[in-house]
Design a protein around this motif. Structure first.
Motif, PDB file in Angstrom:
ATOM      1  N   VAL A 178     151.936 113.768  67.107  1.00 55.46           N
ATOM      2  CA  VAL A 178     151.749 113.880  65.669  1.00 55.46           C
ATOM      3  C   VAL A 178     153.121 113.909  65.009  1.00 55.46           C
ATOM      4  CG1 VAL A 178     151.715 116.411  65.716  1.00 55.46           C
ATOM      5  CG2 VAL A 178     150.526 115.207  63.868  1.00 55.46           C
ATOM      6  N   ASP A 179     153.194 113.471  63.760  1.00 54.50           N
ATOM      7  CA  ASP A 179     154.451 113.484  63.008  1.00 54.50           C
ATOM      8  C   ASP A 179     154.340 114.518  61.888  1.00 54.50           C
ATOM      9  OD1 ASP A 179     156.711 113.088  61.494  1.00 54.50           O
ATOM     10  OD2 ASP A 179     156.338 110.955  61.089  1.00 54.50           O
ATOM     11  N   PRO A 180     154.912 115.706  62.056  1.00 52.13           N
ATOM     12  CA  PRO A 180     154.786 116.751  61.037  1.00 52.13           C
ATOM     13  C   PRO A 180     155.314 116.342  59.672  1.00 52.13           C
ATOM     14  CG  PRO A 180     155.649 117.655  63.096  1.00 52.13           C
ATOM     15  CD  PRO A 180     155.676 116.166  63.237  1.00 52.13           C
ATOM     16  N   SER A 191     144.820 119.777  62.783  1.00 48.75           N
ATOM     17  CA  SER A 191     145.544 119.894  64.047  1.00 48.75           C
ATOM     18  C   SER A 191     145.141 118.779  64.997  1.00 48.75           C
ATOM     19  CB  SER A 191     145.269 121.252  64.707  1.00 48.75           C
ATOM     20  OG  SER A 191     143.886 121.404  65.012  1.00 48.75           O
ATOM     21  N   VAL A 192     145.959 118.563  66.017  1.00 46.77           N
ATOM     22  CA  VAL A 192     145.592 117.659  67.096  1.00 46.77           C
ATOM     23  C   VAL A 192     144.774 118.451  68.113  1.00 46.77           C
ATOM     24  CG1 VAL A 192     147.565 116.143  66.762  1.00 46.77           C
ATOM     25  CG2 VAL A 192     147.773 118.082  68.312  1.00 46.77           C
ATOM     26  N   PRO A 193     144.137 117.790  69.076  1.00 44.58           N
ATOM     27  CA  PRO A 193     143.244 118.490  70.000  1.00 44.58           C
ATOM     28  C   PRO A 193     143.888 119.693  70.666  1.00 44.58           C
ATOM     29  CG  PRO A 193     142.951 116.134  70.226  1.00 44.58           C
ATOM     30  CD  PRO A 193     144.119 116.329  69.297  1.00 44.58           C
ATOM     31  N   GLY A 194     143.091 120.754  70.786  1.00 43.26           N
ATOM     32  CA  GLY A 194     143.577 122.009  71.344  1.00 43.26           C
ATOM     33  C   GLY A 194     143.041 122.327  72.717  1.00 43.26           C
ATOM     34  N   TYR A 230     146.172 110.043  68.951  1.00 43.91           N
ATOM     35  CA  TYR A 230     145.403 111.282  69.083  1.00 43.91           C
ATOM     36  C   TYR A 230     144.613 111.565  67.807  1.00 43.91           C
ATOM     37  CZ  TYR A 230     147.731 112.341  73.462  1.00 43.91           C
ATOM     38  OH  TYR A 230     148.165 112.301  74.759  1.00 43.91           O
ATOM     39  N   MET A 231     143.427 112.072  68.015  1.00 43.38           N
ATOM     40  CA  MET A 231     142.584 112.467  66.897  1.00 43.38           C
ATOM     41  C   MET A 231     143.221 113.650  66.169  1.00 43.38           C
ATOM     42  SD  MET A 231     139.363 111.747  65.757  1.00 43.38           S
ATOM     43  CE  MET A 231     138.239 111.375  67.117  1.00 43.38           C
ATOM     44  N   GLN A 232     143.214 113.596  64.844  1.00 38.98           N
ATOM     45  CA  GLN A 232     143.555 114.768  64.043  1.00 38.98           C
ATOM     46  C   GLN A 232     142.269 115.260  63.396  1.00 38.98           C
ATOM     47  OE1 GLN A 232     146.911 114.152  61.387  1.00 38.98           O
ATOM     48  NE2 GLN A 232     147.952 112.911  62.922  1.00 38.98           N
ATOM     49  N   SER A 233     142.047 116.561  63.443  1.00 36.85           N
ATOM     50  CA  SER A 233     140.772 117.124  63.001  1.00 36.85           C
ATOM     51  C   SER A 233     141.001 118.328  62.113  1.00 36.85           C
ATOM     52  CB  SER A 233     139.926 117.528  64.212  1.00 36.85           C
ATOM     53  OG  SER A 233     139.673 116.423  65.052  1.00 36.85           O
ATOM     54  N   THR A 234     139.990 118.644  61.313  1.00 36.74           N
ATOM     55  CA  THR A 234     140.069 119.792  60.414  1.00 36.74           C
ATOM     56  C   THR A 234     139.727 121.062  61.197  1.00 36.74           C
ATOM     57  OG1 THR A 234     137.815 119.211  59.698  1.00 36.74           O
ATOM     58  CG2 THR A 234     139.642 118.539  58.289  1.00 36.74           C
ATOM     59  N   VAL A 235     140.694 121.455  62.020  1.00 35.40           N
ATOM     60  CA  VAL A 235     140.551 122.617  62.896  1.00 35.40           C
ATOM     61  C   VAL A 235     141.799 123.470  62.772  1.00 35.40           C
ATOM     62  CG1 VAL A 235     140.323 123.407  65.284  1.00 35.40           C
ATOM     63  CG2 VAL A 235     139.077 121.364  64.536  1.00 35.40           C
ATOM     64  N   GLY A 236     141.605 124.766  62.577  1.00 37.47           N
ATOM     65  CA  GLY A 236     142.711 125.714  62.566  1.00 37.47           C
ATOM     66  C   GLY A 236     142.335 126.949  63.356  1.00 37.47           C
ATOM     67  N   GLY A 393     135.521 113.954  70.729  1.00 35.62           N
ATOM     68  CA  GLY A 393     136.502 112.927  71.068  1.00 35.62           C
ATOM     69  C   GLY A 393     137.912 113.338  70.710  1.00 35.62           C
ATOM     70  N   ASN A 394     138.869 113.147  71.617  1.00 32.17           N
ATOM     71  CA  ASN A 394     140.258 113.551  71.379  1.00 32.17           C
ATOM     72  C   ASN A 394     141.188 112.394  71.045  1.00 32.17           C
ATOM     73  OD1 ASN A 394     139.531 116.174  71.914  1.00 32.17           O
ATOM     74  ND2 ASN A 394     140.869 116.429  73.692  1.00 32.17           N
ATOM     75  N   THR A 395     140.790 111.168  71.383  1.00 32.50           N
ATOM     76  CA  THR A 395     141.655 110.006  71.167  1.00 32.50           C
ATOM     77  C   THR A 395     140.836 108.867  70.576  1.00 32.50           C
ATOM     78  OG1 THR A 395     141.292 109.320  73.462  1.00 32.50           O
ATOM     79  CG2 THR A 395     143.310 110.564  72.987  1.00 32.50           C
ATOM     80  N   LEU A 396     141.532 107.968  69.867  1.00 35.61           N
ATOM     81  CA  LEU A 396     140.831 106.846  69.239  1.00 35.61           C
ATOM     82  C   LEU A 396     141.791 105.698  69.002  1.00 35.61           C
ATOM     83  CD1 LEU A 396     140.172 107.626  65.451  1.00 35.61           C
ATOM     84  CD2 LEU A 396     141.921 108.756  66.816  1.00 35.61           C
ATOM     85  N   SER A 397     141.205 104.537  68.777  1.00 37.57           N
ATOM     86  CA  SER A 397     141.972 103.339  68.449  1.00 37.57           C
ATOM     87  C   SER A 397     141.421 102.731  67.170  1.00 37.57           C
ATOM     88  CB  SER A 397     141.870 102.294  69.565  1.00 37.57           C
ATOM     89  OG  SER A 397     142.495 102.719  70.750  1.00 37.57           O
ATOM     90  N   TYR A 398     142.325 102.233  66.334  1.00 36.46           N
ATOM     91  CA  TYR A 398     141.972 101.413  65.178  1.00 36.46           C
ATOM     92  C   TYR A 398     142.621 100.050  65.391  1.00 36.46           C
ATOM     93  CZ  TYR A 398     140.129 105.300  62.399  1.00 36.46           C
ATOM     94  OH  TYR A 398     139.367 106.346  61.926  1.00 36.46           O
ATOM     95  N   LEU A 399     141.811  99.009  65.401  1.00 37.25           N
ATOM     96  CA  LEU A 399     142.320  97.688  65.767  1.00 37.25           C
ATOM     97  C   LEU A 399     142.024  96.648  64.688  1.00 37.25           C
ATOM     98  CD1 LEU A 399     141.116  97.542  69.484  1.00 37.25           C
ATOM     99  CD2 LEU A 399     143.275  98.435  68.606  1.00 37.25           C
ATOM    100  N   ARG A 400     142.947  95.717  64.550  1.00 36.56           N
ATOM    101  CA  ARG A 400     142.684  94.523  63.753  1.00 36.56           C
ATOM    102  C   ARG A 400     142.119  93.444  64.675  1.00 36.56           C
ATOM    103  NH1 ARG A 400     144.064  94.025  58.737  1.00 36.56           N
ATOM    104  NH2 ARG A 400     144.378  91.760  58.880  1.00 36.56           N
TER     105      ARG A 400
END
Length: 605
Positions: A178-180, A191-194, A230-236, A393-400
């Motif tokens: 992740v890029d803070p 957060s990213v997966p914990g 990596y998936m980013q999710s609304t988790v704290g 799911g912890n990881t994903l791809s977005y493709l053209r």
């Protein structure tokens, strides 16, 4: 605390009713508890957008705000709080339990449509993915609406205001995941997966090995939504962070100018006068049940409709706002003839692709073994650790799509730009029984959830009757264009190509399972897609924005209802084009900007 589960845990809906906590005094449970009937602003819908708008407008202690929510409180519901248990929420008391009409593109199948019937709305019941959309998406919205205020340069400040990056639940070093620097300072925790799954490092390694269209992307929320990451999710802190938990609880404690009315539906907007701009709608009719006496509440300034992509057009239509002939057909007198109300429904088609694997390390056994499930749940309850701190799911791809894809034979590129994808796939370390295929009794599996995110299939939301307690007719018309079916075929191929990478073959040796194994040609893949596709539950566009003077659309670029006065719409229904990503973050951004637009209009900034 110990909680024993003896039934199938994946479907154990009874969890919805565990651990209730008492409501705060500022939260009202029925219209009978209202002590006043007039406010400065009335917000209809306590979901993702409505919670934000009510929060921001009530920052001024001189402004009285009423927030109306059809469902109940989010507090104390364990499987709203534990991210992984979000999969248990469909068909429960916190779900509107919508059903799509038979789908022409899906062999006339229908499917369940989950939307949040609870404070926080769908941010309280979704699977938590946090995507703000590419820079190109926002610039496209600015072009479509004729308003530069929707360009990325202008809305970036609102994105930064929505959320903040927090440590993952397990506190691991997230450098390279992740890029803070591209995250903000707002109340929603991201957060990213914990809890590391074996598929996580394999996905990253395969991405780096394959490169090209699968190249690794450190942070999609940098604005480039192409690649694998990596998936980013609304988790704290291992818990769901929703609009309700992020924007409302502090206010309920400290603000006397905000009333939150639960268990109450807005049955229609009532014409309260006329102006040069058209009829004025500053009164809302409400009730808790079909048999209850209808009560009127009024706004001195505005009614903000934030009921979502289904309930917002339904409310407008019930109020006489929409296509005149359609309204007459259900015995509603037209007041504002707006043909686009309920039209241009867009959603992402989602398809489970199942693969059997040679390892026994997937979480399939947890879904079959109550003892394992109970131990995992107890770990979450006691320490906010373990598998349940993440969505499935912890990881994903977005493709053209490849440039020579047959999807482009008859259709110009529908994506917002080169930073926006056409398709998506999510890696799930187990058999994700999201579609019509039940979980097998034995074996270990991974699921690749493939989706078309630059969809061109358009549907509609219409009234079933003039009764506000009848659910509307929902027809997203999934996979009804050649582009969408060709894109789905390509992403199915991409998923199998990805799994052929050496890290997958070495650790999992995945093999297509069930009908997917025989879907070896494009035609057979299309048949598989039509038989197994359902929805990613990202409906939008049913009250879309358009330029102020355009003769199409439902709201102008400031979200004001066209042909009328006193009403704004703030939710996913106003999207002028569907985001090529999961949609909750764009809804938050729209709500933050809308709050400033409203404040500015009344000198509250």
């Amino acid at each position: 605390m110990k909680l024993m589960i003896n039934a199938q845990p994946w479907l154990y809906a009874a969890l919805c009713f565990l651990l209730h906590s008492s409501s705060n005094a500022k939260v009202l449970s029925s219209p009978a508890e209202l002590t006043v009937r007039e406010y400065d602003f009335i917000v209809v819908g306590g979901g993702t957008a409505g919670s934000v708008v009510a929060s921001r407008l009530s920052e001024d202690p001189q402004v009285a705000v009423l927030l109306i929510e059809a469902g109940g409180s989010h507090e104390g519901l364990l499987n709203l709080e534990a991210p992984f248990l979000g999969v248990t929420l469909p068909n429960t008391a916190v779900d509107w339990n919508y059903t799509a009409v038979p789908q022409v593109g899906l062999n006339n199948r229908t499917f369940h449509y989950t939307r949040g019937y609870v404070l926080g709305g769908s941010s309280s019941v979704n699977l938590l993915t946090w995507n703000r959309g590419s820079n190109d998406l926002w610039d496209r919205w600015a072009t479509l609406t004729g308003d530069d205020g929707w360009s990325w340069n202008q809305v970036e400040k609102y994105y930064l205001k929505t959320s903040r990056l927090v440590p993952s639940a397990d506190g691991h070093d997230t450098i390279g995941q992740v890029d803070p620097s591209v995250h903000g300072y707002g109340p929603v925790q991201v957060s990213v997966p914990g809890f590391e799954l074996p598929t996580d490092s394999i996905t990253e390694t395969a991405s780096r090995e394959l490169g090209g269209r699968f190249a690794f992307n450190v942070d999609f929320n940098s604005g480039n939504f192409v690649g694998t990451g990596y998936m980013q999710s609304t988790v704290g802190g291992g818990e769901r962070s929703s609009a309700a938990t992020a924007y409302l609880p502090p206010l309920v404690q400290s603000r006397t100018n905000l009333d939150i009315l639960l268990n109450t539906r807005a049955t229609k907007l009532v014409k309260s006068g006329s102006s040069k701009l058209g009829p004025i709608f500053q009164t809302v009719e409400i009730a808790s049940s079909p048999t209850d006496k209808r009560i009127l509440v009024s706004a001195k300034k505005e009614v903000i409709v934030s009921a979502g992509a289904f309930a917002t057009p339904q409310l407008l239509l019930l109020s006489g706002i929409g296509p005149a002939n359609d309204l007459k057909s259900v015995s509603i007198t037209p007041i504002v003839d707006l043909p686009d109300v309920g039209q241009y429904l867009l959603d992402h088609a989602l398809l489970p692709n199942y693969f059997s694997v040679s390892t026994n390390g997937t979480w399939d056994d947890l879904l079959r073994n109550p003892a394992v499930f109970n131990a995992t749940l107890e770990e979450w309850i006691e320490n906010r650790q373990g598998l349940f701190v993440d969505s499935p799911g912890n990881t994903l791809s977005y493709l053209r799509l490849p440039e020579n894809s047959p999807a482009f034979n008859d259709t110009p590129d529908p994506a917002s730009g080169p930073l926006s994808p056409h398709t998506e796939f999510i890696v799930v370390d187990g058999f994700a029984a999201f579609g019509p295929v039940p979980q097998p009794a034995t074996g270990n599996y991974i699921t690749i959830l493939t989706a078309v995110v630059s969809t061109t299939s358009s549907g509609a939301v219409t009234l079933a009757s003039s009764d506000p307690f009848d659910l509307p007719l929902i027809d997203p018309r999934l996979l009804t264009t050649s582009f969408d079916i060709e894109a789905m075929i390509q992403t199915m191929k991409d998923a199998q190509t990805f799994l052929q990478a050496s890290p997958w073959q070495k650790a999992y040796r995945p093999v297509p399972f069930g009908d997917l194994a025989t879907a070896t040609t494009d035609e057979l893949k299309a048949q598989y897609a039509r038989q197994n596709t359902f929805t990613e539950s990202h409906p939008s566009g049913t009250a879309r924005m358009s330029p102020d003077q355009a003769d199409w659309g439902v709201v102008d670029s400031k979200l004001r209802l066209k042909g009328a006065q006193g009403v704004r719409v703030v939710d996913a229904s106003v999207f002028p084009a569907i985001p090529e990503c999961h949609i909750q973050a764009p809804i938050y951004v729209i709500a933050e900007r809308a709050s400033d637009l409203i404040k500015s209009a009344y000198g509250l900034l």
